[in-house]
Design an enzyme around this catalytic site. Sequence first.
Site, PDB file in Angstrom:
ATOM      1  N   ASN A   9       2.122  -2.070  -9.330  1.00 53.04           N
ATOM      2  CA  ASN A   9       2.233  -3.286  -8.518  1.00 53.04           C
ATOM      3  C   ASN A   9       1.499  -4.399  -9.257  1.00 53.04           C
ATOM      4  O   ASN A   9       0.282  -4.402  -9.316  1.00 53.04           O
ATOM      5  CB  ASN A   9       1.587  -3.018  -7.145  1.00 53.04           C
ATOM      6  CG  ASN A   9       1.511  -4.273  -6.292  1.00 53.04           C
ATOM      7  OD1 ASN A   9       2.157  -5.278  -6.590  1.00 53.04           O
ATOM      8  ND2 ASN A   9       0.718  -4.210  -5.232  1.00 53.04           N
ATOM      9  N   LYS A  11       1.333  -7.471  -8.500  1.00 56.54           N
ATOM     10  CA  LYS A  11       0.846  -8.517  -7.582  1.00 56.54           C
ATOM     11  C   LYS A  11       1.206  -9.907  -8.133  1.00 56.54           C
ATOM     12  O   LYS A  11       2.240 -10.056  -8.762  1.00 56.54           O
ATOM     13  CB  LYS A  11      -0.655  -8.367  -7.343  1.00 56.54           C
ATOM     14  CG  LYS A  11      -1.039  -6.938  -6.976  1.00 56.54           C
ATOM     15  CD  LYS A  11      -2.426  -6.821  -6.435  1.00 56.54           C
ATOM     16  CE  LYS A  11      -2.764  -5.353  -6.238  1.00 56.54           C
ATOM     17  NZ  LYS A  11      -3.970  -5.133  -5.483  1.00 56.54           N
ATOM     18  N   HIS A  96       2.223  -3.599   2.150  1.00 58.90           N
ATOM     19  CA  HIS A  96       0.992  -3.552   1.353  1.00 58.90           C
ATOM     20  C   HIS A  96      -0.144  -4.160   2.169  1.00 58.90           C
ATOM     21  O   HIS A  96       0.066  -5.130   2.902  1.00 58.90           O
ATOM     22  CB  HIS A  96       1.196  -4.317   0.042  1.00 58.90           C
ATOM     23  CG  HIS A  96       0.071  -4.093  -0.925  1.00 58.90           C
ATOM     24  ND1 HIS A  96      -1.125  -4.741  -0.819  1.00 58.90           N
ATOM     25  CD2 HIS A  96      -0.037  -3.240  -1.978  1.00 58.90           C
ATOM     26  CE1 HIS A  96      -1.926  -4.316  -1.791  1.00 58.90           C
ATOM     27  NE2 HIS A  96      -1.296  -3.408  -2.503  1.00 58.90           N
ATOM     28  N   GLU A  98      -2.443  -6.096   1.466  1.00 59.75           N
ATOM     29  CA  GLU A  98      -2.674  -7.532   1.260  1.00 59.75           C
ATOM     30  C   GLU A  98      -1.707  -8.358   2.105  1.00 59.75           C
ATOM     31  O   GLU A  98      -2.049  -9.440   2.586  1.00 59.75           O
ATOM     32  CB  GLU A  98      -2.548  -7.872  -0.239  1.00 59.75           C
ATOM     33  CG  GLU A  98      -3.756  -7.347  -1.005  1.00 59.75           C
ATOM     34  CD  GLU A  98      -3.512  -7.038  -2.465  1.00 59.75           C
ATOM     35  OE1 GLU A  98      -2.488  -7.469  -3.024  1.00 59.75           O
ATOM     36  OE2 GLU A  98      -4.359  -6.336  -3.054  1.00 59.75           O
ATOM     37  N   GLU A 168      -2.916   3.993   0.635  1.00 55.25           N
ATOM     38  CA  GLU A 168      -3.836   3.117  -0.074  1.00 55.25           C
ATOM     39  C   GLU A 168      -4.987   2.740   0.854  1.00 55.25           C
ATOM     40  O   GLU A 168      -4.854   1.793   1.643  1.00 55.25           O
ATOM     41  CB  GLU A 168      -3.107   1.849  -0.516  1.00 55.25           C
ATOM     42  CG  GLU A 168      -1.909   2.097  -1.395  1.00 55.25           C
ATOM     43  CD  GLU A 168      -1.602   0.903  -2.275  1.00 55.25           C
ATOM     44  OE1 GLU A 168      -1.686   1.053  -3.492  1.00 55.25           O
ATOM     45  OE2 GLU A 168      -1.331  -0.183  -1.751  1.00 55.25           O
ATOM     46  N   GLY A 174      -8.543  -2.584  -5.490  1.00 54.44           N
ATOM     47  CA  GLY A 174      -9.127  -3.656  -6.285  1.00 54.44           C
ATOM     48  C   GLY A 174     -10.643  -3.686  -6.255  1.00 54.44           C
ATOM     49  O   GLY A 174     -11.268  -4.654  -6.713  1.00 54.44           O
ATOM     50  N   SER A 213      -7.638   1.629  -6.944  1.00 54.06           N
ATOM     51  CA  SER A 213      -8.476   1.760  -8.135  1.00 54.06           C
ATOM     52  C   SER A 213      -8.183   3.026  -8.948  1.00 54.06           C
ATOM     53  O   SER A 213      -9.095   3.604  -9.542  1.00 54.06           O
ATOM     54  CB  SER A 213      -9.962   1.672  -7.763  1.00 54.06           C
ATOM     55  OG  SER A 213     -10.232   0.411  -7.166  1.00 54.06           O
TER      56      SER A 213
HETATM   57  C1  PEP Z   1      -2.563  -1.869  -5.051  1.00 44.89           C
HETATM   58  O1  PEP Z   1      -2.778  -3.025  -4.756  1.00 44.89           O
HETATM   59  O2  PEP Z   1      -1.495  -1.335  -4.689  1.00 44.89           O
HETATM   60  C2  PEP Z   1      -3.593  -1.150  -5.802  1.00 44.89           C
HETATM   61  C3  PEP Z   1      -3.608   0.146  -5.740  1.00 44.89           C
HETATM   62  O3  PEP Z   1      -4.482  -1.916  -6.498  1.00 44.89           O
HETATM   63  P1  PEP Z   1      -5.664  -1.394  -7.476  1.00 44.89           P
HETATM   64  O4  PEP Z   1      -5.109  -0.258  -8.295  1.00 44.89           O
HETATM   65  O5  PEP Z   1      -6.015  -2.584  -8.315  1.00 44.89           O
HETATM   66  O6  PEP Z   1      -6.782  -0.951  -6.601  1.00 44.89           O
END
Ligand code: PEP
Length: 250
Positions: A9, A11, A96, A98, A168, A174, A213
Site C-alpha cells: 500500500n 498510500k 483501511h 486511515e 491491521e 506506521g 510495520s
Molecule cells: C498499512 O498502512 O497498510 C501499513 C501496514 O503500513 P505500515 O507497514 O507502514 O505500518
Amino acid sequence: MRKKIVAGNWKMNTTPVEGVELAKGIVAGMRNVDKAVNFIIAPPFTHLSEVVKVTRGTGIAVSAQNCAAEAKGAYTGEVSAAMIASLGVEYVILGHSERRQYYGETSETLNKKMVQVFANNLQPIYCIGEMLEEREAGKHFDVVKQQLEEVVFNLEPAQFEKTVIAYEPVWAIGTGKTATADQAQEMHAFIRETLKSKFGELAEQTVILYGGSAKPDNAKELFSKADVDGGLIGGAALKAADFIAIGQSY
Ligand code: PEP
C-alpha cells in the site's frame, strides 16, 4: 493450500514517474522470489494506468487504495470502481484504518463500496483492526468481529471467496511497533473462526494478511504462523528491495 500474498500500500507517496520506477524495480526483483508468492501493489489513483502497463504479464496484480461508494454522477473528486476496473486493476483496498479515522468511513459506506467493487469484477482487500485503547481495554476481538459482521457477513458466498482480509492493528500501522507473531496468529485464527461461523469451510481458503510495520526483518516470523497468509505492507513497500525481501520471507 491457501494463496500467499504480499501486497504493498503506497498510500499518498511517490509521483507518477517515481511510482513507475518503483513498479519496474519490483518487476525486476520478483525473479528472485518463489513463484508461489503473489504480489499486489496499490499505488495512488494517478499512477494506476501506467503501473498496470509496467506490470502487465508479470504476475503482479494492481490494486486501488479506495473507490467511490456510488456508481457514477455528481460526486466531485470521487473515483468509481468502474473507472478503476477499466484500467485493468484487479483489487481495491477497502476500510483501511486511515480512511476510517480521517475520512469517517463507516460500515454503511463500506457496504456500498463492496457493492461497487463486485459489480465491476474487482476484488476487495478488506482491512480491519483495533485501536490501541481497544486492545488495552481487552476489546480487540469484539472490534474485529463487529467489523467482519457489519460488512463481510453481508456478502454472498461467491463474493466472500474473492475477498482478501487484512488484519491491521491500528497501533502498529506506521509506528514501527509490530504485533508479535503470536499476537498476529491469535487474531488471524479468531478471524478465520469468525468467518467460518458464517461461511463454513470456505473460510479455510480465505487469505488473511497481516499489516502494521511489517519489514524484511520481521516478515519471516510473522509468515511462519499458520493463519498468516502474507502481508499488507505500507512503509516497506516503498523500496523495491525491501518489498522483494518481504516476498522472499516465506
Ligand atoms: C498499512 O498502512 O497498510 C501499513 C501496514 O503500513 P505500515 O507497514 O507502514 O505500518
